[in-house]
Design an enzyme around this catalytic site. Structure first.
Site, PDB file in Angstrom:
ATOM      1  N   CYS A 151      -0.492   3.568  -6.721  1.00 41.29           N
ATOM      2  CA  CYS A 151      -1.399   2.948  -5.740  1.00 41.29           C
ATOM      3  C   CYS A 151      -1.555   1.513  -6.211  1.00 41.29           C
ATOM      4  CB  CYS A 151      -2.745   3.664  -5.742  1.00 41.29           C
ATOM      5  SG  CYS A 151      -4.047   2.795  -4.842  1.00 41.29           S
ATOM      6  N   CYS A 172       0.860  -1.179   0.000  1.00 41.21           N
ATOM      7  CA  CYS A 172       0.000   0.000   0.000  1.00 41.21           C
ATOM      8  C   CYS A 172       0.898   1.232   0.000  1.00 41.21           C
ATOM      9  CB  CYS A 172      -0.873  -0.039   1.254  1.00 41.21           C
ATOM     10  SG  CYS A 172      -1.922   1.402   1.446  1.00 41.21           S
ATOM     11  N   HIS A 180      -3.887  -0.483  -6.054  1.00 44.61           N
ATOM     12  CA  HIS A 180      -5.171  -0.789  -6.691  1.00 44.61           C
ATOM     13  C   HIS A 180      -5.133  -0.558  -8.211  1.00 44.61           C
ATOM     14  CE1 HIS A 180      -6.924  -0.778  -2.644  1.00 44.61           C
ATOM     15  NE2 HIS A 180      -8.020  -1.291  -3.175  1.00 44.61           N
TER      16      HIS A 180
HETATM   17  N1  DGL Z   1      -3.878   0.402  -2.218  1.00 46.47           N
HETATM   18  C1  DGL Z   1      -3.501   1.543  -1.504  1.00 46.47           C
HETATM   19  C2  DGL Z   1      -2.268   2.230  -2.044  1.00 46.47           C
HETATM   20  O1  DGL Z   1      -1.445   1.619  -2.665  1.00 46.47           O
HETATM   21  C3  DGL Z   1      -4.486   2.480  -0.913  1.00 46.47           C
HETATM   22  C4  DGL Z   1      -5.882   2.630  -1.392  1.00 46.47           C
HETATM   23  C5  DGL Z   1      -6.745   3.346  -0.375  1.00 46.47           C
HETATM   24  O2  DGL Z   1      -7.183   2.679   0.560  1.00 46.47           O
HETATM   25  O3  DGL Z   1      -6.922   4.569  -0.470  1.00 46.47           O
HETATM   26  O4  DGL Z   1      -2.072   3.400  -1.825  1.00 46.47           O
END
Ligand code: DGL
Length: 268
Positions: free
Chosen positions: A182, A73, A184
């Site tokens: 990110c 993350c 995601h």
């Molecule tokens: N997957 C996360 C990242 O790499 C964070 C996404 C979130 O919860 O805002 O920053």
């Protein structure tokens, strides 16, 4: 029982890292911990994030005795790495925006960083830009909507194309590299790339993380030994999500209950 690799994210984004690790280091045992209850981390202030996230990670470290943590993350890594490293002696691999490779790859000296609002505003991110991309113009785009689109895609195999287009249309065509800052966002890589001008390529941190983990693990990588992986979540795991996760390699599922017995196993 092998010491597992613990992967942590606010939600399902870290699956982009898990998939790559699993491909290369297939005989390792993985525990994936998702704090879906508190997603999106990109909307939390620093104190909230530290107070929510650290106890969960520490609980899993104490219970599992992992050989290594992947903090999958960017939003958590750009804030929490020093706190975790001060408290734990095991290796912690943080995922941070791939500014350095982007600055090396750009021809136009214009790069864009797509990340969560919190990652965009972090001093850590400013320092990365200052250290590695001083000679570049860096366009910063913060979006939590994109996090939600990726979550929706993994859970339901659909997402709103119109919303994705509105976000990607913000990328200035002067850029020739877009950093997916990110975890995601690589889950929507194909869709993002289909909306970008052909002159812009995307870069993320996935491969670098796999390389780093490979140098740090201490168990042998015998591909003939396959062990089931466990998915843990701070909120209930729907039947549909379990089905989707089983296709990725997870066989065991647990929900995390703070300050109680901590874990409710849901073995299938
Ligand atoms: N997957 C996360 C990242 O790499 C964070 C996404 C979130 O919860 O805002 O920053």
């Amino acid at each position: 029982m092998k010491q597992p690799i613990l992967i942590f994210d606010s939600g399902l984004g870290g699956l982009s890292i898990y998939k790559k690790l699993k491909q290369t280091l297939s005989s390792e045992v993985y525990y994936y911990v998702s704090d879906s209850k508190n997603l999106p981390y990109g909307e939390l202030n620093d104190t909230q994030l530290i107070e929510l996230c650290l106890p969960i990670i520490m609980a899993y470290v104490n219970r599992l005795n992992p050989q290594l943590i992947v903090l999958a993350c960017n939003t958590a890594s750009t804030l929490l790495l020093p706190y975790l490293r001060a408290q734990l002696s095991l290796p912690i691999v943080g995922v941070i925006p791939a500014i350095k490779p982007a600055a090396q790859a750009t021809q136009t000296k214009h790069i864009a960083l797509l990340a969560t609002p919190a990652t965009i505003s972090r001093n850590y991110t400013q320092d990365l830009i200052h250290t590695f991309a001083k000679d570049c113009h860096v366009q910063k785009i913060g979006s939590s909507e994109l996090v939600q689109l990726a979550e929706h895609k993994v859970r339901h195999h659909t997402f709103c194309t119109q919303t994705l287009k509105q976000i990607i249309d913000q990328v200035d065509p002067k850029n020739d590299v877009l950093v997916l800052g990110c975890t995601h966002f690589p889950l929507l890589k194909t869709e993002i790339e289909s909306l970008l001008p052909k002159s812009i390529r995307t870069i993320d941190s996935g491969d670098a993380i796999v390389n780093r983990v490979e140098t740090l693990i201490h168990t042998s990588n015998d591909a003939s030994i396959q062990q089931p992986d466990t998915y843990c979540d701070t909120q209930n795991i729907s039947t549909k999500l379990k089905e989707n996760l089983k296709h990725l390699g997870f066989e065991h599922f647990q929900t995390y209950v703070p300050n109680a017995s901590l874990f409710t196993p849901e073995l299938l």
